[in-house]
Design a protein around this motif. Structure first.
Motif, mmCIF file in Angstrom:
data_model
loop_
_atom_site.group_PDB
_atom_site.id
_atom_site.type_symbol
_atom_site.label_atom_id
_atom_site.label_comp_id
_atom_site.label_asym_id
_atom_site.label_seq_id
_atom_site.Cartn_x
_atom_site.Cartn_y
_atom_site.Cartn_z
ATOM 1 N N GLU A 168 0.803 -1.219 0.000
ATOM 2 C CA GLU A 168 0.000 0.000 0.000
ATOM 3 C C GLU A 168 0.837 1.271 0.000
ATOM 4 O OE1 GLU A 168 -3.609 0.117 2.368
ATOM 5 O OE2 GLU A 168 -3.219 -1.928 3.049
ATOM 6 N N ALA A 211 1.607 4.661 -3.170
ATOM 7 C CA ALA A 211 1.202 5.984 -2.691
ATOM 8 C C ALA A 211 2.383 6.943 -2.678
ATOM 9 C CB ALA A 211 0.591 5.866 -1.296
ATOM 10 N N ASN A 259 3.479 8.080 -6.042
ATOM 11 C CA ASN A 259 2.557 9.098 -6.564
ATOM 12 C C ASN A 259 2.617 10.406 -5.792
ATOM 13 O OD1 ASN A 259 1.492 7.560 -8.706
ATOM 14 N ND2 ASN A 259 0.142 6.459 -7.290
ATOM 15 N N LYS A 309 2.040 11.087 -2.729
ATOM 16 C CA LYS A 309 0.988 11.319 -1.735
ATOM 17 C C LYS A 309 1.581 11.313 -0.331
ATOM 18 C CE LYS A 309 -3.117 9.873 -1.862
ATOM 19 N NZ LYS A 309 -4.372 9.072 -1.800
ATOM 20 N N VAL A 328 1.530 10.007 3.456
ATOM 21 C CA VAL A 328 1.189 8.669 3.956
ATOM 22 C C VAL A 328 1.253 8.640 5.471
ATOM 23 C CG1 VAL A 328 2.011 6.272 4.101
ATOM 24 C CG2 VAL A 328 1.914 7.415 1.887
ATOM 25 N N GLN A 360 -2.842 9.068 2.638
ATOM 26 C CA GLN A 360 -3.340 7.701 2.511
ATOM 27 C C GLN A 360 -3.019 7.020 3.834
ATOM 28 O OE1 GLN A 360 -2.871 5.617 -1.095
ATOM 29 N NE2 GLN A 360 -2.889 3.588 -0.156
#
Length: 380
Positions: free
Chosen positions: A30, A34, A37, A39, A41, A205
């Protein structure tokens, strides 16, 4: 899920395959996509779940082909609570960076050693792993600049906050550029971690992997009812009689750790101790020998309960029970990690029996007490 499907740099995929890493652990499945990209976390996962690689691999991939950073202006900052964890994280970064066609320079800085060599080594570093206090010392000396950081990682955030790093971390946050990627990893989602999450992370995320309590079924737990004065002979008997190797023994104090290690060595069992009163060089060397199997027994205080990744550790012994059930779980969590079975042994005196029942209740697991009266420990 295979690493080949996660979008990592091909050179990193080859390095993983060469080391027989094919299937990603849950946190990696996971977190890696993320982070690739860009993102933010929030990862909640116990130590030993593959957490370090879950951010090391995508960070290295993201830095490939990027612009050359100005000297002493780092691009990635990883904050950690202890010297041992700083060294461990650096080792993983260097292991995989060396596989890249254009290796990325990584460095770990921490207290307990002279700052001058660290200041000199800051030349052209892209990834810096640091304890908060030493990082601020380097900033104050103009040895490193934080204005061009693209990615920030807080590893073992819960421990950093519990150890009183909040003020130092706030100072560091104030020096960072507002536009950056943030990654926060923690063994638990405490109130302090949640508060930092609210301030630090933007639409993160959230990844939550099962807790240590949920995974202790991998650990075969044994408990011995033993008189205080019989603990030493019993430990030596178990190690010799069962031919135990790579045994991590936890004691209640540095003095106690030294005494237990001394008696083991005197009785022909290769052992040493590690704790906060040892020099950083001694701690690093002792841990290296233990991890590589060159040292049979390492006797430690709770310094090693968190943040130290000893892969495939077969045995943990609670020579002295810790004060809280949570600490007990963290201790035995050094074994039975990353899907590898392990054995945890507890020594329980008469005075410990009620406390041990509380520990079992917290774990939701009953452990039978083995009576040691019939075990002949003479000569041990």
């Amino acid at each position: 899920m295979s690493f080949t499907s996660l979008g990592l740099a091909s050179s990193l995929q080859k390095a993983l395959a060469k080391q027989s890493y094919t299937e990603a652990y849950p946190i990696q499945k996971e977190a890696i996509p993320a982070i690739l990209n860009k993102k933010d976390v929030l990862g909640i996962a116990k130590t030993g779940s593959g957490k370090t690689a879950s951010y090391v691999l995508p960070i290295l991939t993201n830095l490939q082909g990027g612009s050359i950073s100005k000297n002493r202006h780092i691009k990635t900052l990883v904050l950690v609570p202890t010297r041992e964890l700083a060294a461990q994280v650096l080792e993983v970064f260097q292991q995989f960076s060396s596989a890249l066609s254009d290796p990325i320079k990584c460095l770990a800085v921490h207290g307990g050693v002279s700052i001058n060599p660290q200041m000199k080594a800051m030349q052209n570093v892209d990834i810096l792993v640091a304890t908060p206090g030493r990082l601020l010392e380097l900033v104050d000396s103009n040895a490193v600049h934080l204005t061009e950081i693209e990615a920030l990682v807080l590893d073992e955030a819960d421990k950093m906050l519990n150890m009183g790093f909040q003020d130092e971390m706030n100072r560091i946050f104030a020096l960072l550029p507002k536009k950056r990627q943030n990654m926060l990893f923690s063994a638990t989602l405490s109130k302090n971690v949640e508060d930092v999450n609210q301030v630090l992370l933007k639409n993160p995320q959230v990844i939550k992997i099962e807790s240590e309590v949920d995974t202790i079924d991998l650990i075969d737990q044994l408990a011995y009812s033993v008189a205080e004065e019989k603990k030493g002979p019993l430990l030596r008997y178990l190690i010799k009689h069962n031919n135990l190797k790579q045994v991590l023994v936890f004691t209640s104090s540095a003095h106690r750790a030294d005494a237990v290690a001394y008696k083991l060595s005197k009785n022909g069992i290769q052992a040493t101790s590690t704790h906060s009163k040892k020099s950083q060089g001694a701690r690093t060397e002792n841990l290296r020998k233990f991890k590589t199997g060159k040292l049979r027994v390492l006797v430690a205080t709770d310094l090693l309960t968190r943040g130290i990744d000893i892969e495939f550790l077969p045995y943990v012994v609670n020579y002295d029970l810790p004060r809280s059930p949570k600490d007990y779980i963290h201790r035995i969590g050094r074994t039975g990690r990353a899907e590898s079975p392990g054995e945890a042994i507890a020594f329980v005196t008469k005075d410990d029996e009620h406390h041990f029942k509380v520990i079992q209740k917290k774990m939701k697991k009953r452990i039978n007490l083995i009576d040691t009266k019939e075990i002949d420990t003479k000569g041990y």
